[in-house]
Write a protein that holds these residues in place. Sequence first.
Motif, short mmCIF file in Angstrom:
data_model
loop_
_atom_site.label_atom_id
_atom_site.label_comp_id
_atom_site.label_asym_id
_atom_site.label_seq_id
_atom_site.Cartn_x
_atom_site.Cartn_y
_atom_site.Cartn_z
N ASP A 128 29.61 47.43 48.94
CA ASP A 128 30.41 46.70 49.61
C ASP A 128 30.17 47.29 51.15
N ASP A 129 30.23 46.16 51.88
CA ASP A 129 29.87 46.57 53.26
C ASP A 129 31.05 46.93 54.18
N GLY A 130 32.43 46.88 53.60
CA GLY A 130 33.54 47.52 54.27
C GLY A 130 34.57 46.62 54.58
N ASP A 131 34.24 45.20 54.68
CA ASP A 131 35.04 44.29 54.48
C ASP A 131 36.10 44.36 53.52
N ASP A 132 37.24 44.09 53.79
CA ASP A 132 38.65 44.09 52.86
C ASP A 132 38.41 42.73 52.09
N ASP A 133 38.13 42.68 50.89
CA ASP A 133 38.12 41.33 50.11
C ASP A 133 39.53 40.83 49.72
N LEU A 134 40.33 41.91 49.84
CA LEU A 134 41.96 41.51 49.62
C LEU A 134 42.55 40.69 50.41
N GLU A 135 42.18 40.41 51.68
CA GLU A 135 42.87 39.80 52.76
C GLU A 135 42.85 38.34 52.41
N ASP A 136 42.16 37.63 51.50
CA ASP A 136 42.04 36.25 51.12
C ASP A 136 42.99 36.03 49.98
N SER A 138 46.54 35.85 48.12
CA SER A 138 48.01 35.77 48.17
C SER A 138 48.67 35.85 46.82
N LEU A 139 49.80 36.23 47.01
CA LEU A 139 50.83 36.42 45.86
C LEU A 139 51.80 34.96 45.55
N VAL A 140 51.54 34.95 44.33
CA VAL A 140 52.30 33.67 43.84
C VAL A 140 53.32 33.94 42.76
N ASP A 141 54.57 33.50 43.10
CA ASP A 141 55.67 33.66 41.99
C ASP A 141 55.31 32.90 40.88
N GLU A 142 56.12 33.04 39.64
CA GLU A 142 55.87 32.42 38.48
C GLU A 142 56.67 31.29 38.62
N ASP A 143 57.83 30.90 39.43
CA ASP A 143 58.34 29.82 39.60
C ASP A 143 57.36 28.79 40.04
N ASP A 144 56.49 29.21 41.26
CA ASP A 144 55.69 28.54 41.74
C ASP A 144 54.21 27.95 41.04
N MET A 145 54.06 28.90 40.10
CA MET A 145 53.12 28.40 39.33
C MET A 145 53.60 27.72 38.21
N GLU A 146 54.69 27.49 37.78
CA GLU A 146 55.47 26.51 36.85
C GLU A 146 55.52 25.08 37.59
#
Length: 150
Positions: A128-136, A138-146
């Motif tokens: 890992d070069d130090g970049d935060d891969d988690l920035e990209d 996003s959280l999705v609700d179950e309702d949105d998934m449905e």
Amino acid sequence: MKLKDMPRAELEILSYTDLTYMLLKENKKPMNTPSIFREICNLLGYTDEDYASRIGDYYTSLTIDKRFVLLENAEWDIRDHHSVELVLDDEDDEDSVEEETEEEEEDVVEEETEEEDIDAIIEDDDLDDGDDDLEDLSLVDEDDMEEESD
């Protein structure tokens, strides 16, 4: 009481190995198998045929019984009359110490090599070069998934 003074009925109750133990204790000297068994047969009133047919089993019983030791001259004696002496050769001790030292040195070299391998992996560019891969992410609700799946 000596074996020769014991009544025959009492002698017949005892095992051959018990009689042998008593005989060797009385004589205070080692004896060979045929001599011991011949005396036992005489005490018990056995015939020559009895002697010949039983001496093999008698020998086996002596080898199994831990009270007796077979000496180099093929004579039996009571184990308590003999001690075991362990002799260590000084040269053998020195050789084993040298071998242990060499083995310890090899272990240290192997450990150092393993540490160097780990350091090389850590320094590898693939890490890992130090970049935060988690920035990209996003959280999705179950309702949105449905809703998206419909």
